[in-house]
Scaffold this motif. Sequence first.
Motif, mmCIF file in Angstrom:
data_model
loop_
_atom_site.group_PDB
_atom_site.id
_atom_site.type_symbol
_atom_site.label_atom_id
_atom_site.label_comp_id
_atom_site.label_asym_id
_atom_site.label_seq_id
_atom_site.Cartn_x
_atom_site.Cartn_y
_atom_site.Cartn_z
ATOM 1 N N ALA A 144 66.450 -63.756 31.276
ATOM 2 C CA ALA A 144 66.756 -62.323 31.210
ATOM 3 C C ALA A 144 66.070 -61.498 32.292
ATOM 4 O O ALA A 144 66.131 -60.270 32.251
ATOM 5 N N HIS A 145 65.464 -62.125 33.254
ATOM 6 C CA HIS A 145 64.719 -61.398 34.285
ATOM 7 C C HIS A 145 65.647 -60.840 35.378
ATOM 8 O O HIS A 145 66.774 -61.296 35.553
ATOM 9 N N GLY A 146 65.126 -59.845 36.089
ATOM 10 C CA GLY A 146 65.727 -59.420 37.347
ATOM 11 C C GLY A 146 66.971 -58.570 37.291
ATOM 12 O O GLY A 146 67.676 -58.441 38.288
ATOM 13 N N LYS A 147 67.260 -57.958 36.170
ATOM 14 C CA LYS A 147 68.442 -57.099 36.062
ATOM 15 C C LYS A 147 68.040 -55.642 36.260
ATOM 16 O O LYS A 147 66.871 -55.279 36.167
ATOM 17 N N THR A 148 69.037 -54.803 36.493
ATOM 18 C CA THR A 148 68.791 -53.367 36.609
ATOM 19 C C THR A 148 68.812 -52.729 35.222
ATOM 20 O O THR A 148 69.303 -53.326 34.253
ATOM 21 N N LYS A 149 68.317 -51.514 35.158
ATOM 22 C CA LYS A 149 68.366 -50.784 33.886
ATOM 23 C C LYS A 149 69.803 -50.660 33.395
ATOM 24 O O LYS A 149 70.091 -50.841 32.213
ATOM 25 N N LYS A 150 70.716 -50.376 34.314
ATOM 26 C CA LYS A 150 72.134 -50.273 33.952
ATOM 27 C C LYS A 150 72.645 -51.590 33.380
ATOM 28 O O LYS A 150 73.390 -51.609 32.393
ATOM 29 N N ASP A 151 72.269 -52.706 33.998
ATOM 30 C CA ASP A 151 72.689 -54.021 33.493
ATOM 31 C C ASP A 151 72.249 -54.202 32.044
ATOM 32 O O ASP A 151 73.054 -54.574 31.180
ATOM 33 N N TYR A 152 70.959 -53.971 31.777
ATOM 34 C CA TYR A 152 70.435 -54.154 30.413
ATOM 35 C C TYR A 152 71.124 -53.211 29.429
ATOM 36 O O TYR A 152 71.472 -53.608 28.317
ATOM 37 N N LYS A 153 71.326 -51.974 29.837
ATOM 38 C CA LYS A 153 71.991 -51.005 28.957
ATOM 39 C C LYS A 153 73.425 -51.430 28.660
ATOM 40 O O LYS A 153 73.872 -51.382 27.509
ATOM 41 N N ASP A 154 74.138 -51.865 29.691
ATOM 42 C CA ASP A 154 75.529 -52.302 29.496
ATOM 43 C C ASP A 154 75.605 -53.517 28.575
ATOM 44 O O ASP A 154 76.479 -53.591 27.696
ATOM 45 N N ILE A 155 74.691 -54.463 28.763
ATOM 46 C CA ILE A 155 74.650 -55.660 27.919
ATOM 47 C C ILE A 155 74.379 -55.270 26.467
ATOM 48 O O ILE A 155 75.071 -55.709 25.547
ATOM 49 N N ALA A 156 73.362 -54.431 26.260
ATOM 50 C CA ALA A 156 73.013 -54.004 24.896
ATOM 51 C C ALA A 156 74.166 -53.239 24.253
ATOM 52 O O ALA A 156 74.481 -53.444 23.078
ATOM 53 N N ARG A 157 74.819 -52.370 25.016
ATOM 54 C CA ARG A 157 75.935 -51.578 24.487
ATOM 55 C C ARG A 157 77.088 -52.493 24.082
ATOM 56 O O ARG A 157 77.682 -52.328 23.013
ATOM 57 N N THR A 158 77.391 -53.475 24.919
ATOM 58 C CA THR A 158 78.487 -54.403 24.609
ATOM 59 C C THR A 158 78.175 -55.210 23.357
ATOM 60 O O THR A 158 79.015 -55.326 22.454
ATOM 61 N N ILE A 159 76.960 -55.758 23.281
ATOM 62 C CA ILE A 159 76.587 -56.566 22.114
ATOM 63 C C ILE A 159 76.581 -55.705 20.856
ATOM 64 O O ILE A 159 77.025 -56.127 19.788
ATOM 65 N N LYS A 160 76.115 -54.476 20.975
ATOM 66 C CA LYS A 160 76.128 -53.556 19.829
ATOM 67 C C LYS A 160 77.563 -53.328 19.339
ATOM 68 O O LYS A 160 77.810 -53.264 18.135
ATOM 69 N N SER A 161 78.518 -53.275 20.265
ATOM 70 C CA SER A 161 79.914 -53.027 19.888
ATOM 71 C C SER A 161 80.512 -54.176 19.074
ATOM 72 O O SER A 161 81.485 -53.976 18.351
ATOM 73 N N TRP A 162 79.941 -55.364 19.172
ATOM 74 C CA TRP A 162 80.424 -56.492 18.374
ATOM 75 C C TRP A 162 80.115 -56.291 16.882
ATOM 76 O O TRP A 162 80.769 -56.878 16.038
ATOM 77 N N ALA A 163 79.079 -55.516 16.591
ATOM 78 C CA ALA A 163 78.648 -55.236 15.211
ATOM 79 C C ALA A 163 78.357 -56.514 14.434
ATOM 80 O O ALA A 163 78.628 -56.594 13.238
ATOM 81 N N SER A 164 77.804 -57.516 15.107
ATOM 82 C CA SER A 164 77.526 -58.803 14.462
ATOM 83 C C SER A 164 76.105 -59.305 14.683
ATOM 84 O O SER A 164 75.660 -60.214 13.994
ATOM 85 N N VAL A 165 75.399 -58.755 15.651
ATOM 86 C CA VAL A 165 74.061 -59.251 16.002
ATOM 87 C C VAL A 165 73.006 -58.397 15.301
ATOM 88 O O VAL A 165 73.027 -57.170 15.393
#
Length: 197
Positions: free
Chosen positions: A44-65
Amino acid sequence: IESNKSPLDLIRIAININKYQDAKILVNTLKKLGYDIGLNLMQAHGKTKKDYKDIARTIKSWASVDILYFADSLGNMSPNEIKFICNSLKSEWRSKLGIHTHNNKNLALINTMTAINNGVEWCDSTINGMGRGAGNLETENLLIEAVNENLHKGQFKYLNKTLEDFKKLKNKLKWGPNFLYHFAANKNIHPTYVQTL
């Protein structure tokens, strides 16, 4: 098998952060079977803030994690990067966060404590740091710090016998930090390559 017929109630899926979307079908299927789900984003290293935010937002949208983990798979993260990732993920992720550290640079403990101080609730550790290559955060050291910080009421004495047994295993199997794993971490080289050498 449905969770009510299983001895498990939590299943954690580990996947490279660059391929996290490939986990969606499995995550959703297991959630429908009634399991709590942890998703462990490896390397999980070396990403931008936008990358982490986009990943978290997408996973949150699954409503399963239920628990979103990130892993210092190469053992190359610094406390500053841990704080950055925690804060980036938390800007979109409102549920529980977890961390999985490797000890290539002897930073597993400080990185985990940094994560705890920045909102992480689930922390991986192993007795005597048992794990691939340089190993993981040592449970015994995490317990000492957690008690010291009034985060846990555990008693170290209950680990003594287990520590003795694992010390024998460590001497036999020879896991733990060394200069090759440290060098590899600084060069973004996966620990498995060092083990092969």
